[in-house]
Design an enzyme around this catalytic site. Structure first.
Site, short mmCIF file in Angstrom:
data_model
loop_
_atom_site.label_atom_id
_atom_site.label_comp_id
_atom_site.label_asym_id
_atom_site.label_seq_id
_atom_site.Cartn_x
_atom_site.Cartn_y
_atom_site.Cartn_z
CG HIS A 1 2.06 11.42 -1.10
ND1 HIS A 1 0.80 10.94 -1.34
CD2 HIS A 1 2.30 12.29 -2.09
CE1 HIS A 1 0.33 11.49 -2.45
NE2 HIS A 1 1.23 12.32 -2.91
CE LYS B 1 9.00 -0.82 -2.32
NZ LYS B 1 9.69 -0.47 -3.52
#
Length: 883
Positions: free
Chosen positions: A138, A546
């Site tokens: 990922h 984030k």
């Protein structure tokens, strides 16, 4: 300067021409003309021609549904070819990195020139080199494996065409082969139809080992050895291999319900099967090469009378038989058959090493060093690097899953609810059980499916051959009990050795708390005794960015590492920091050399362990030559960081970073968390909702199916903003904070930090890289096509912030334009923009059509959906990163 890029530009234009011919043959002159018109308009628009920019928009808006897909594919495939040409350029004689092994030579020369370093110190640093690259799936490699393979062949053709000496007929043959490969790519669907399973992802990882690393690693070691001999008169020991590979594919179950205990068991077997397959090919070569007769008495004693006439071949043939028997047994296990283990089953690296090393020693002793140091040495090094497991696996699971499992157990036992206990009570219970000799799990207990899965995963670890599982990583780790809980579950599964258990600290609060958690753990007698002086801690880059924005996150990562290094040093613990970096800036990606030298002093003493993510694996390890180049860069950086560590930051610099951190985090969260318009704006201005349809990785995009930005994984969050060219997560808050500090009269201090502190200059360099990929007019165009007018002011506000941020960073760096010190990257971005811009415009148009159909209750047009997927893949190729 342009001399250097003319070779790259001519390759790019040659590949573009061949692609054009392919499109013409497949779809006719009209489509090619349309593509060519769009390309010219895009080029002129990039050069600042406003009229052509408007014409570009009109042309793309007016494409018929039948024209959408061919146009999208043309630009997307062109970008894949440009990336291939660029990758070749980086290792070609004309490229900047033609000298990449030169990186090691440069580093060694630099180290030798230091008055305070003698050769013995440098040699010791080389001997303690340790580099572990952890391959993850990922953000998923968006390009299909079959196309990657074709691009690898295109690369090989470019290499041969570079040879000025080849005859005309050979050149013509190579051009014909290039045309075939580009035609094959054009007629192949570039978008997968189905999501890959975790096993498919693992196979993709094995393919990287087979096609690139298998050859690349021994060649890198040969290169390293030559440089060390030349500069230090030092030869690498045969058994010294400083690089290892681990994989998360098939082991990372965090938020991925598709990775079960059975899947991990299957991938472990498959990995061993692939290793036997690759070693069998090596041994076959050695059987044919090692026909020599002279041998030492030791080797002759080993082979007995039967093997005396060709002792080396005899040993290799018996090793081949063992490999074949092992492979057959693994094959049966993979089919689900239960067979008894054959005698001589290969489960440990020593079983491979011993016969090979016996041959090596004998050849050296009999004056045949030149033969010993050929294929045989390469195979010995592969045994050390890959060995029986091929790649080791990390297990990763979220901390709450362990807490829930223990909660279920304590409720069943009637001793209370572990989940609701205080941290002190949890620790007391865990330490008592870890010290206890009796088992904790009752035989008759029937746990829930989720808990059974956690326990079975521990069982798989217990059954796996020693050395095939590298570490157990606990994501979202917050407390000492999170770590102790895993140790207890592993103990209950029957694991008696000190398996590395690494807490992953990944939010701003958890990073700030990491040192306190580890200090508490190291004060527990049982824990100190059990870990035998070694501790691994993983630092999360993507989730912290984030959570708090890139400036606050990077400072929290620095401080957490700094504190952990000092705590472990004081406690006499060897610390390995494991960096969970991504390829994109918002997830901590930076050029390797800069990133490593910007870490706190002492952070690489325990070696480097770092994740290599999906699409970056292809850019850094897709070809053997590129592998040599990447490993050399890492080697040079680790040696330099350990022997010439960056300075400790001055206190005044730390205060400025604290200030920048608070201001940037407040601004970032003010938008992302507190502005009620932000989530609706994000959902409409980016293809976030459509990304879920892409059959990318095996892992869902969200940790929880409902919920806002906070439940979105870091990867789709960044992927979405990369697509609309606002690149927001990688800069929001940073420039505003810098501006505020400048206004407070500290610009000269910031300039000094930029000049003298690698951590800070790397931060600014990464911002410049993001700014040069971001694009204000494209981001505005997405708003105009996709966002309700009521939300336009928010988009405008964000774009104004971006424009201001760019000015601030240029002022502090004392540059007139972005990437002034990295012209090669600036050139590469410019080259690709001409082809990425039309894909962005087209994507906004496709999103508009797709969403309109949905609002009107119509079925989506498959041509629109397919073209949309292609633009997403194409923009990812243009930006050189997904998430």
């Amino acid at each position: 300067m342009n001399e250097q890029y003319s070779a790259l530009r001519s390759n790019v234009s040659m590949l573009g021409k061949v692609l054009g011919e392919t499109i013409k043959d497949a779809l006719g002159e009209n489509i090619l003309d349309r593509v060519e018109t769009i390309r010219k308009l895009s080029k002129s628009s990039r050069a600042g021609n406003e009229a052509n920019r408007q014409e570009l928009l009109t042309t793309l808006q007016n494409l018929s549904n039948d024209e959408l897909l061919p146009v999208a594919r043309a630009f997307s495939q062109f970008l894949n070819l440009a990336n291939t040409a660029e990758q070749y350029h980086s290792i070609s004689p004309q490229g900047e990195a033609a000298s990449n092994p030169e990186v090691i030579a440069r580093t060694l020369r630099k180290l030798k020139d230091q008055p305070n370093l003698d050769e013995a110190t440098i040699k010791n640093a080389v001997e303690s080199l340790s580099l572990e690259l952890v391959l993850t799936a990922h953000p998923t490699e968006i390009t299909r494996r079959t196309l990657i393979h074709k691009m690898g062949e295109v690369n090989a053709c470019l290499k041969q065409l570079d040879n000025k000496e080849i005859a005309d007929y050979e050149r013509n043959q190579l051009m014909r082969r290039l045309r075939q490969l580009i035609a094959q790519s054009w007629h192949t669907d570039e978008i997968r139809k189905n999501r890959p399973s975790p096993v498919d992802e693992a196979k993709w990882g094995f393919a990287v080992v087979e096609n690139s690393l298998w050859e690349g690693v021994p060649n890198y070691l040969r290169e390293l050895n030559e440089q060390l001999e030349e500069h230090l008169g030092y030869k690498l020991p045969v058994d010294f291999v400083p690089v290892r590979f681990t994989s998360w594919m098939g082991g990372d179950r965090d938020g991925n319900p598709n990775v079960t205990a059975d899947v991990t068991r299957h991938v472990l077997l498959l990995s061993r099967w692939k290793a036997t397959d690759l070693f069998l090919k090596d041994i076959q070569v050695l059987i044919s090469e090692l026909s020599m007769v002279d041998a030492t008495p030791e080797l002759l004693a080993l082979v007995g009378e039967e093997g005396a006439s060709e002792p080396y071949r005899y040993l290799m043939k018996s090793l081949r038989s063992r490999l074949m028997a092992t492979q057959a047994w693994l094959e049966a296990r993979l089919k689900g058959e239960k067979l008894p283990k054959p005698a001589g089953l290969l489960t440990q690296n020593e079983q491979l090493w011993e016969p090979l090393y016996a041959c090596y020693q004998s050849l050296q002793a009999c004056g045949m060093g030149i033969i010993a140091n050929g294929e045989l040495l390469d195979t010995l090094r592969r045994v050390k690097c890959f060995g029986v497991p091929l790649v080791r696996i990390d297990i990763r699971q979220e901390s709450t899953r362990h807490t829930e499992a223990l909660g279920e157990l304590t409720r069943y036992l009637g001793i209370g609810d572990y989940e609701s206990w205080s941290e002190a009570d949890k620790q007391a219970f865990l330490i008592r059980e870890l010290n206890s000799k009796r088992p904790l799990l009752p035989r008759q207990w029937e746990p829930s499916d989720d808990t059974r899965e956690v326990l079975e995963t521990c069982q798989v670890i217990a059954e796996a051959p020693l050395g095939s599982i590298a570490a157990y990583v606990i994501s979202m780790a917050k407390t000492p009990s999170d770590v102790l809980a895993v140790h207890l579950l592993l103990k209950e599964a029957g694991i008696s050795f000190a398996m590395p258990v690494a807490p992953l600290f990944e939010t701003l609060d958890d990073l700030n708390n990491a040192d306190a958690v580890m200090t508490q753990l190291l004060n527990i007698d049982w824990y100190r005794g059990f870990i035998q002086g070694k501790q691994m801690v993983m630092i999360g880059y993507s989730d912290s960015a984030k959570d708090a924005g890139v400036m606050a996150a990077s400072w929290a990562q620095y401080q957490a590492q700094d504190a952990l290094i000092k705590t472990c040093e004081k406690a006499g613990i060897e610390l390995t920091l494991f960096h969970g970096r991504g390829g994109s800036i918002g997830r901590g990606g930076a050029p390797a050399h800069a990133a490593l030298l910007s870490q706190p002093p002492g952070s690489l003493k325990g070696g480097l362990r770092v994740t290599e993510q999906g699409e970056m694996i292809r850019f850094k390890y897709g070809l053997p030559e590129v592998t040599i180049s990447s490993l050399s860069l890492y080697t040079g950086a680790i040696l330099e960081a350990n022997l010439l560590p960056p300075p400790e930051p001055k206190n005044s610099w730390r205060h400025i970073m604290d200030e920048l951190s608070v201001i940037s985090c407040d601004l970032y969260r003010g938008y992302v968390r507190e502005n009620k318009d932000f989530v609706p704006y994000f959902r409409s201005a980016t293809p976030e909702q459509e990304l879920g349809k892409l059959p990318l990785g095996s892992r869902p995009a969200k940790r929880r199916p409902t919920g806002g930005v906070e439940s979105l994984r870091a990867i789709p969050w960044i992927f979405a903003w990369t697509q609309n060219r606002l690149m927001l997560p990688a800069w929001l808050g940073a420039g505003t904070a810098l501006q505020k500090v400048v206004e407070d009269g500290k610009q000269s201090e910031l300039e000094a930090m930029c000049r003298d502190w690698p951590f800070f200059s790397t931060r600014l360099g990464m911002l410049e890289m993001v700014f040069s990929k971001a694009d204000l007019w494209l981001a505005e165009y997405y708003d105009q096509r996709l966002v309700k007018k009521a939300l336009w002011p928010l988009g405008e506000e964000l774009r104004n912030l971006l424009a201001e941020d760019i000015k601030v960073v240029l002022a502090i760096a004392n540059d007139s334009h972005l990437m002034a010190d990295l012209p090669w990257i600036a050139e590469s971005i410019q080259l690709r923009n001409v082809y990425t811009d039309p894909l962005n415009v087209l994507q906004a148009e496709l999103l508009h059509r797709s969403r309109l159909a949905e609002e009107q209750g119509k079925d989506p047009d498959p041509r629109v959906e397919q073209a949309l997927m292609v633009t997403i893949a194409g923009v990812a190729a243009g930006m050189r990163n997904t998430g």
